[in-house]
Design a protein around this motif. Structure first.
Motif, PDB file in Angstrom:
ATOM      1  N   ARG A 267       0.846  -1.189   0.000  1.00  8.59           N
ATOM      2  CA  ARG A 267       0.000   0.000   0.000  1.00  8.59           C
ATOM      3  C   ARG A 267       0.888   1.248   0.000  1.00  8.59           C
ATOM      4  NH1 ARG A 267      -5.288  -1.009   0.555  1.00  8.59           N
ATOM      5  NH2 ARG A 267      -5.729   1.188   0.979  1.00  8.59           N
ATOM      6  N   TYR A 268       0.427   2.263  -0.727  1.00 13.32           N
ATOM      7  CA  TYR A 268       1.212   3.473  -0.947  1.00 13.32           C
ATOM      8  C   TYR A 268       0.539   4.638  -0.221  1.00 13.32           C
ATOM      9  CZ  TYR A 268       3.140   0.485  -4.581  1.00 13.32           C
ATOM     10  OH  TYR A 268       3.713  -0.554  -5.248  1.00 13.32           O
ATOM     11  N   THR A 269       1.368   5.485   0.394  1.00 13.85           N
ATOM     12  CA  THR A 269       0.850   6.514   1.290  1.00 13.85           C
ATOM     13  C   THR A 269       1.096   7.914   0.742  1.00 13.85           C
ATOM     14  OG1 THR A 269       1.273   5.075   3.196  1.00 13.85           O
ATOM     15  CG2 THR A 269       0.912   7.420   3.646  1.00 13.85           C
ATOM     16  N   TRP A 270       0.072   8.778   0.860  1.00 14.26           N
ATOM     17  CA  TRP A 270       0.174  10.191   0.495  1.00 14.26           C
ATOM     18  C   TRP A 270      -0.163  11.046   1.712  1.00 14.26           C
ATOM     19  CZ3 TRP A 270      -0.947   6.561  -3.038  1.00 14.26           C
ATOM     20  CH2 TRP A 270      -0.419   6.696  -4.334  1.00 14.26           C
ATOM     21  N   GLN A 271       0.412  12.212   1.776  1.00  9.74           N
ATOM     22  CA  GLN A 271       0.025  13.195   2.778  1.00  9.74           C
ATOM     23  C   GLN A 271      -0.876  14.229   2.122  1.00  9.74           C
ATOM     24  OE1 GLN A 271       2.807  15.112   5.776  1.00  9.74           O
ATOM     25  NE2 GLN A 271       2.332  16.922   4.546  1.00  9.74           N
ATOM     26  N   LEU A 272      -2.125  14.286   2.575  1.00  3.50           N
ATOM     27  CA  LEU A 272      -3.078  15.255   2.047  1.00  3.50           C
ATOM     28  C   LEU A 272      -2.943  16.569   2.814  1.00  3.50           C
ATOM     29  CD1 LEU A 272      -6.247  12.979   1.677  1.00  3.50           C
ATOM     30  CD2 LEU A 272      -4.454  13.458  -0.002  1.00  3.50           C
ATOM     31  N   ASN A 273      -3.065  17.679   2.084  1.00  8.93           N
ATOM     32  CA  ASN A 273      -2.893  18.996   2.688  1.00  8.93           C
ATOM     33  C   ASN A 273      -4.124  19.865   2.457  1.00  8.93           C
ATOM     34  OD1 ASN A 273      -0.109  18.339   3.284  1.00  8.93           O
ATOM     35  ND2 ASN A 273       0.335  18.731   1.118  1.00  8.93           N
ATOM     36  N   ASN A 274      -4.289  20.873   3.332  1.00  6.09           N
ATOM     37  CA  ASN A 274      -5.385  21.854   3.213  1.00  6.09           C
ATOM     38  C   ASN A 274      -6.738  21.148   3.116  1.00  6.09           C
ATOM     39  OD1 ASN A 274      -3.445  23.977   3.078  1.00  6.09           O
ATOM     40  ND2 ASN A 274      -3.138  23.507   0.909  1.00  6.09           N
ATOM     41  N   ILE A 275      -7.132  20.525   4.201  1.00  4.49           N
ATOM     42  CA  ILE A 275      -8.281  19.629   4.210  1.00  4.49           C
ATOM     43  C   ILE A 275      -9.485  20.291   4.878  1.00  4.49           C
ATOM     44  CG2 ILE A 275      -9.125  17.381   4.990  1.00  4.49           C
ATOM     45  CD1 ILE A 275      -6.093  16.606   5.148  1.00  4.49           C
ATOM     46  N   ASN A 276     -10.635  20.198   4.216  1.00  5.96           N
ATOM     47  CA  ASN A 276     -11.927  20.557   4.813  1.00  5.96           C
ATOM     48  C   ASN A 276     -12.680  19.272   5.101  1.00  5.96           C
ATOM     49  OD1 ASN A 276     -11.840  23.456   4.722  1.00  5.96           O
ATOM     50  ND2 ASN A 276     -11.957  23.279   2.492  1.00  5.96           N
ATOM     51  N   GLN A 277     -13.148  19.128   6.328  1.00  9.84           N
ATOM     52  CA  GLN A 277     -13.782  17.871   6.736  1.00  9.84           C
ATOM     53  C   GLN A 277     -15.147  18.132   7.356  1.00  9.84           C
ATOM     54  OE1 GLN A 277     -11.922  15.481   9.940  1.00  9.84           O
ATOM     55  NE2 GLN A 277     -11.865  13.830   8.435  1.00  9.84           N
ATOM     56  N   LEU A 278     -16.124  17.344   6.902  1.00 10.67           N
ATOM     57  CA  LEU A 278     -17.471  17.382   7.468  1.00 10.67           C
ATOM     58  C   LEU A 278     -17.747  16.056   8.154  1.00 10.67           C
ATOM     59  CD1 LEU A 278     -19.610  19.007   4.620  1.00 10.67           C
ATOM     60  CD2 LEU A 278     -18.854  20.085   6.743  1.00 10.67           C
ATOM     61  N   SER A 279     -18.139  16.108   9.414  1.00 10.34           N
ATOM     62  CA  SER A 279     -18.502  14.903  10.162  1.00 10.34           C
ATOM     63  C   SER A 279     -20.006  14.912  10.391  1.00 10.34           C
ATOM     64  CB  SER A 279     -17.757  14.855  11.505  1.00 10.34           C
ATOM     65  OG  SER A 279     -16.357  14.836  11.293  1.00 10.34           O
ATOM     66  N   ILE A 280     -20.652  13.805  10.044  1.00 15.65           N
ATOM     67  CA  ILE A 280     -22.106  13.722  10.136  1.00 15.65           C
ATOM     68  C   ILE A 280     -22.465  12.739  11.248  1.00 15.65           C
ATOM     69  CG2 ILE A 280     -24.233  13.199   8.889  1.00 15.65           C
ATOM     70  CD1 ILE A 280     -22.662  13.750   6.307  1.00 15.65           C
ATOM     71  N   THR A 281     -23.136  13.246  12.289  1.00 17.75           N
ATOM     72  CA  THR A 281     -23.528  12.431  13.432  1.00 17.75           C
ATOM     73  C   THR A 281     -25.006  12.657  13.715  1.00 17.75           C
ATOM     74  OG1 THR A 281     -23.003  14.166  15.037  1.00 17.75           O
ATOM     75  CG2 THR A 281     -21.189  12.678  14.380  1.00 17.75           C
ATOM     76  N   PRO A 282     -25.620  11.816  14.545  1.00 20.07           N
ATOM     77  CA  PRO A 282     -27.033  12.049  14.906  1.00 20.07           C
ATOM     78  C   PRO A 282     -27.251  13.418  15.555  1.00 20.07           C
ATOM     79  CG  PRO A 282     -26.377   9.827  15.500  1.00 20.07           C
ATOM     80  CD  PRO A 282     -25.127  10.541  15.084  1.00 20.07           C
ATOM     81  N   GLN A 283     -26.181  13.984  16.141  1.00 23.49           N
ATOM     82  CA  GLN A 283     -26.324  15.282  16.799  1.00 23.49           C
ATOM     83  C   GLN A 283     -26.260  16.445  15.801  1.00 23.49           C
ATOM     84  OE1 GLN A 283     -24.188  12.843  17.985  1.00 23.49           O
ATOM     85  NE2 GLN A 283     -25.762  12.235  19.495  1.00 23.49           N
ATOM     86  N   GLY A 284     -25.770  16.175  14.571  1.00 24.24           N
ATOM     87  CA  GLY A 284     -25.680  17.237  13.577  1.00 24.24           C
ATOM     88  C   GLY A 284     -24.421  17.115  12.733  1.00 24.24           C
ATOM     89  N   VAL A 285     -24.123  18.186  12.023  1.00 25.40           N
ATOM     90  CA  VAL A 285     -22.969  18.214  11.123  1.00 25.40           C
ATOM     91  C   VAL A 285     -21.912  19.130  11.702  1.00 25.40           C
ATOM     92  CG1 VAL A 285     -22.162  18.780   8.805  1.00 25.40           C
ATOM     93  CG2 VAL A 285     -24.432  17.773   9.122  1.00 25.40           C
TER      94      VAL A 285
END
Length: 364
Positions: A205-223
């Motif tokens: 398996r080959y690995t990359w480092q991702l940069n400048n990341i926007n992340q959305l987490s979706i849970t029962p409590q909301g986003v």
């Protein structure tokens, strides 16, 4: 040395005519393409950008019109010799028709080598730069049409990764990651770019480092939205393989298309679009030579029955017909799944048989 005077004269005449025809069609196509780009001019895509785009697209135009230009040049070169009765003198001196055609094939072969060289070493990079200008993107974030999708499953979790752009050095652009738990979307990640990390590659398996990341987490409590500076991405394919999977067939060289084909075979799948492009590029030298054979059949014979101008028009129509036939058999291969290799050979065989038939008819 005297024995080479006549072959050199025929070869030079054919070469100059072919060079003039190819150059003329090349410049004409570039002019029309630039005029077509003017309708897209706006505040971000200027006249200068359009001109630079056409300059980078010019290798594609050159390769596209090489067969037709060579065909037209052969008709003009031989036609001028026929106008001055030089072909009649050669035939009267005992030179066979096919020997004269063999001399014309020599400059045609030079243009074949030029076309292959442009296809292999210039066209992929030029198309890359042209697309970067056209879509106003940075060089390390070029937009592609299909991109690369990766889906991995771990128990009840599914990880879907989309890569919009990758180069052979391991740079990524426009990376999107979707995480699903029990079929429900739980997180969405979007990274502007990524850099290959060879020191972290292990276990196939080959690995990359991702940069400048926007992340959305979706849970029962909301986003929940957050910005993450770095994140690792692990994939089962090497950077060179991902590069091949994110590029369109016309953007790949012949060796890249072959590597793509080997990769597809290893994955027990296939891409008919890439296979058609591979076989058409591989057989392109024979396409040019078969068209020169057809061109020769237009010239030998009495010029009183058909003038040189009419023969030039016939050559242009034949070149266009061959181009349309090549596109048609490519579409047939894509639509029906017939052998791309066989479909790539069909136009060449038909033009060769037509040329030989016409030449044999005129030599009798």
């Amino acid at each position: 040395m005297k024995s080479w005077l006549l072959p050199r004269y025929v070869i030079r005449s054919a070469f100059l005519a072919m060079a003039g025809a190819v150059l003329g069609l090349w410049l004409l196509q570039g002019l029309f393409a630039y005029l077509a780009e003017l309708q897209d001019i706006n505040d971000t895509y200027t006249l200068g950008d359009a001109l630079r785009y056409i300059v980078y697209r010019s290798p594609y135009f050159l390769v596209q019109f090489m067969p037709t230009g060579t065909l037209l040049g052969a008709v003009i070169g031989l036609g001028l010799l026929a106008n001055h009765s030089e072909l009649i003198v050669m035939r009267a001196a005992g030179l066979s028709l096919y020997r004269i055609i063999g001399w014309v094939m020599i400059p045609a072969t030079l243009f074949v080598m030029l076309s292959l060289g442009v296809n292999q070493f210039i066209l992929p990079s030029a198309n890359y730069q042209a697309s970067a200008i056209k879509y106003d993107t940075k060089r390390d974030k070029l937009i592609t049409i299909n991109g690369y999708w990766s889906v991995s499953n771990h128990d009840n979790t599914q990880d879907v990764v989309y890569i919009n752009y990758a180069d052979s050095d391991g740079k990524l652009g426009g990376v999107k990651r979707y995480q699903l738990i029990d079929g429900n979307l739980s997180a969405v990640t979007q990274a502007q770019d990524g850099i290959y990390q060879p020191q972290n590659t292990q276990g196939g398996r080959y690995t990359w480092q991702l940069n400048n990341i926007n992340q959305l987490s979706i849970t029962p409590q909301g986003v929940k939205r957050e910005v993450v500076p770095h994140e690792r991405l692990s994939l089962p394919l090497a950077p060179a393989d991902i590069y091949l999977l994110t590029r369109e067939p016309e953007e790949l060289s012949l060796t890249d298309l072959y590597a793509h084909r080997q990769l597809m075979n290893a994955q027990a799948t296939r891409s008919l679009k890439h296979e058609v492009a591979f076989w058409q590029k591989l057989f392109s030298p024979f396409s040019v030579l078969s068209l020169v054979l057809v061109a020769s059949s237009f010239v030998f014979g009495s010029l009183r029955s058909q003038g040189l101008g009419l023969r030039i028009v016939l050559a242009l129509l034949t070149g266009l017909l061959f181009s349309y036939l090549t596109d048609l058999v490519g579409f047939v291969a894509l639509a029906t799944g017939l052998s791309p290799m066989l479909m790539a050979i069909v136009p060449i065989v038909l033009s060769t048989l037509a040329g030989m038939y016409l030449l044999n008819k005129k030599s009798n």
